[in-house]
Write a protein that holds these residues in place. Structure first.
Motif, mmCIF file in Angstrom:
data_model
loop_
_atom_site.group_PDB
_atom_site.id
_atom_site.type_symbol
_atom_site.label_atom_id
_atom_site.label_comp_id
_atom_site.label_asym_id
_atom_site.label_seq_id
_atom_site.Cartn_x
_atom_site.Cartn_y
_atom_site.Cartn_z
ATOM 1 N N ILE A 1 0.837 -1.198 0.000
ATOM 2 C CA ILE A 1 0.000 0.000 0.000
ATOM 3 C C ILE A 1 0.872 1.250 0.000
ATOM 4 N N GLY A 2 1.896 1.224 0.844
ATOM 5 C CA GLY A 2 2.754 2.399 0.962
ATOM 6 C C GLY A 2 3.489 2.733 -0.317
ATOM 7 N N VAL A 3 4.159 1.740 -0.909
ATOM 8 C CA VAL A 3 5.024 2.043 -2.051
ATOM 9 C C VAL A 3 4.253 2.278 -3.343
ATOM 10 N N PHE A 4 3.068 1.640 -3.488
ATOM 11 C CA PHE A 4 2.333 1.785 -4.746
ATOM 12 C C PHE A 4 1.240 2.852 -4.707
ATOM 13 N N LEU A 5 0.892 3.341 -3.532
ATOM 14 C CA LEU A 5 -0.139 4.378 -3.447
ATOM 15 C C LEU A 5 0.215 5.635 -4.246
ATOM 16 N N PRO A 6 1.451 6.145 -4.170
ATOM 17 C CA PRO A 6 1.776 7.335 -4.968
ATOM 18 C C PRO A 6 1.657 7.122 -6.474
ATOM 19 N N LEU A 7 1.860 5.899 -6.932
ATOM 20 C CA LEU A 7 1.757 5.618 -8.364
ATOM 21 C C LEU A 7 0.361 5.940 -8.887
ATOM 22 N N PHE A 8 -0.650 5.697 -8.063
ATOM 23 C CA PHE A 8 -2.032 5.876 -8.500
ATOM 24 C C PHE A 8 -2.664 7.185 -8.026
ATOM 25 N N THR A 9 -2.067 7.809 -7.019
ATOM 26 C CA THR A 9 -2.743 8.967 -6.418
ATOM 27 C C THR A 9 -1.955 10.272 -6.493
ATOM 28 N N TYR A 10 -0.645 10.204 -6.833
ATOM 29 C CA TYR A 10 0.145 11.434 -6.777
ATOM 30 C C TYR A 10 -0.226 12.359 -7.936
ATOM 31 N N THR A 11 -0.775 13.505 -7.594
ATOM 32 C CA THR A 11 -1.115 14.532 -8.575
ATOM 33 C C THR A 11 -0.724 15.888 -7.996
ATOM 34 N N ALA A 12 -0.767 16.878 -8.829
ATOM 35 C CA ALA A 12 -0.436 18.232 -8.370
ATOM 36 C C ALA A 12 -1.376 18.675 -7.248
ATOM 37 N N LYS A 13 -2.647 18.220 -7.328
ATOM 38 C CA LYS A 13 -3.619 18.613 -6.307
ATOM 39 C C LYS A 13 -3.266 18.037 -4.934
ATOM 40 N N LEU A 14 -2.599 16.868 -4.927
ATOM 41 C CA LEU A 14 -2.243 16.228 -3.666
ATOM 42 C C LEU A 14 -0.807 16.521 -3.242
ATOM 43 N N ASN A 15 -0.177 17.475 -3.907
ATOM 44 C CA ASN A 15 1.220 17.781 -3.601
ATOM 45 C C ASN A 15 1.390 18.227 -2.153
ATOM 46 N N LYS A 16 0.424 19.009 -1.638
ATOM 47 C CA LYS A 16 0.506 19.476 -0.254
ATOM 48 C C LYS A 16 0.395 18.305 0.715
ATOM 49 N N ALA A 17 -0.515 17.373 0.401
ATOM 50 C CA ALA A 17 -0.683 16.213 1.279
ATOM 51 C C ALA A 17 0.579 15.368 1.313
ATOM 52 N N TYR A 18 1.186 15.184 0.151
ATOM 53 C CA TYR A 18 2.397 14.368 0.098
ATOM 54 C C TYR A 18 3.597 15.101 0.693
ATOM 55 N N PHE A 19 3.549 16.410 0.738
ATOM 56 C CA PHE A 19 4.575 17.161 1.465
ATOM 57 C C PHE A 19 4.539 16.779 2.937
ATOM 58 N N LEU A 20 3.340 16.703 3.491
ATOM 59 C CA LEU A 20 3.181 16.316 4.889
ATOM 60 C C LEU A 20 3.576 14.858 5.104
ATOM 61 N N VAL A 21 3.237 14.006 4.143
ATOM 62 C CA VAL A 21 3.590 12.588 4.240
ATOM 63 C C VAL A 21 5.105 12.411 4.284
ATOM 64 N N ARG A 22 5.801 13.129 3.411
ATOM 65 C CA ARG A 22 7.257 13.000 3.366
ATOM 66 C C ARG A 22 7.901 13.568 4.628
ATOM 67 N N ALA A 23 7.342 14.657 5.149
ATOM 68 C CA ALA A 23 7.861 15.215 6.397
ATOM 69 C C ALA A 23 7.678 14.216 7.539
ATOM 70 N N PHE A 24 6.513 13.610 7.600
ATOM 71 C CA PHE A 24 6.222 12.597 8.626
ATOM 72 C C PHE A 24 7.181 11.418 8.483
ATOM 73 N N ALA A 25 7.362 10.935 7.246
ATOM 74 C CA ALA A 25 8.252 9.802 7.001
ATOM 75 C C ALA A 25 9.687 10.132 7.369
ATOM 76 N N GLY A 26 10.099 11.379 7.144
ATOM 77 C CA GLY A 26 11.449 11.789 7.522
ATOM 78 C C GLY A 26 11.695 11.615 9.009
ATOM 79 N N GLY A 27 10.729 12.040 9.820
ATOM 80 C CA GLY A 27 10.854 11.867 11.264
ATOM 81 C C GLY A 27 10.875 10.407 11.669
ATOM 82 N N VAL A 28 10.044 9.595 11.002
ATOM 83 C CA VAL A 28 9.988 8.160 11.298
ATOM 84 C C VAL A 28 11.322 7.484 11.004
#
Length: 310
Positions: A37-64
């Motif tokens: 789910i984690g690795v393939f979700l961006p393949l199907f959902t990453y769009t310019a509209k979700l760029n802000k959401a994925y910014f938060l996801v990457r920040a969260f993952a960085g801390g993890v």
């Protein structure tokens, strides 16, 4: 003093390996599910509209990933390489030495890849001479060069990030496979499922930004998926002959934990946190920048709690 040293049992003969097949198989499929789910979700959902959401996801993952490297992995390596049964100095910080050199090796790999791609990395607008600009050089060409430069940068980041994750994941899988304690296996399973999902999401985003074809994306994603199950299988295969207090076991676990920690720490800082909060990726909204920092700290805090519980 001599009697205290003699009292230390380094035989490991009392270790009784429990197959725990059902629990380990459950861990295997659980890890496969969340990693997929984690690795393939961006393949199907990453769009310019979700760029802000994925910014938060990457920040969260960085801390993890950062806390995983420091607390989970390096935290385990230090006592292993300081164990008297290993025969090394119990005072010298061997784990920190190996971690430092692993981080430098990760940098060397990333630097080497950058040099390899250097002939493909076009100059940015800032690198263009005044004569080029005054001669009417098409600004669209410059923009295309900048985009290509950014894409190749993410090719380098995705390569080093995946290499680090794979190196770490296979040895964590081995740890799950050789552990004789059901509680330990459950704890490792929860911790691994959480950070594999976060690493998978972050890795998938770098694949998208590197503009890989669907075929290459799927190949690299599957490579990320299979390494931990392979590690679990290896661990189960050697479990009966494994002696946790032997020099080989202590050196193997402690050494590879130290190396994994260095790579993960480098990946977290250089390949996740710095690019995410860098000028090319940072959102213009101040509130979103602040929220990104909160997400980064939240990821680290949750992973720290898991380490405390596990």
């Amino acid at each position: 003093m001599e009697s205290a040293v003699e009292a230390i049992d380094c035989s490991g003969e009392n270790d009784l390996y429990e197959p725990l097949v059902g629990l380990r198989v459950g861990a295997l499929f659980g890890i496969l599910a969340v990693s997929s789910i984690g690795v393939f979700l961006p393949l199907f959902t990453y769009t310019a509209k979700l760029n802000k959401a994925y910014f938060l996801v990457r920040a969260f993952a960085g801390g993890v990933v950062l806390v995983t490297g420091f607390v989970h992995v390096l935290g385990d390596a230090i006592p292993l390489l300081s164990d008297p049964c290993l025969g090394l100095s119990t005072e010298f910080p061997w784990a920190l030495v190996f971690t430092s050199f692993a981080a430098m090796c990760a940098f060397t790999l990333e630097w080497s890849l950058t040099q390899y791609f250097k002939h493909k990395l076009p100059s940015s607008t800032a690198d263009s001479s005044p004569d080029e600009l005054e001669s009417g050089l098409d600004m669209q060409v410059l923009d295309d060069k900048q985009l290509e430069r950014r894409r190749l940068r993410y090719v380098v980041i995705s390569t080093t990030f995946e290499a680090g994750v794979i190196f770490h994941s296979i040895f964590i899988g081995i740890t799950i496979g050789i552990s004789s304690s059901a509680d330990t296996v459950r704890s490792l399973m929860v911790a691994l499922m959480f950070h594999q999902a976060c690493e998978g999401l972050a890795l998938g985003v770098t694949f998208v930004k590197a503009e890989y074809s669907v075929l290459k994306y799927c190949f690299l994603g599957l490579l990320f998926l299979v390494v931990t199950p392979v590690g679990i299988a290896i661990g189960m295969g050697v479990g009966n002959s494994y002696q946790s207090e032997s020099k080989v076991a202590l050196g193997f676990e402690g050494g590879f934990d130290s190396l994994s920690a260095g790579i993960l720490i480098y990946n977290a800082l250089v390949d996740l946190i710095v690019p995410t909060f860098g000028p090319e990726e940072l959102p213009v909204q101040s509130w979103l920048q602040g929220l990104g920092l909160i997400f980064m700290y939240a990821g680290g805090a949750i992973m720290s709690l898991i380490a405390k519980w596990a």
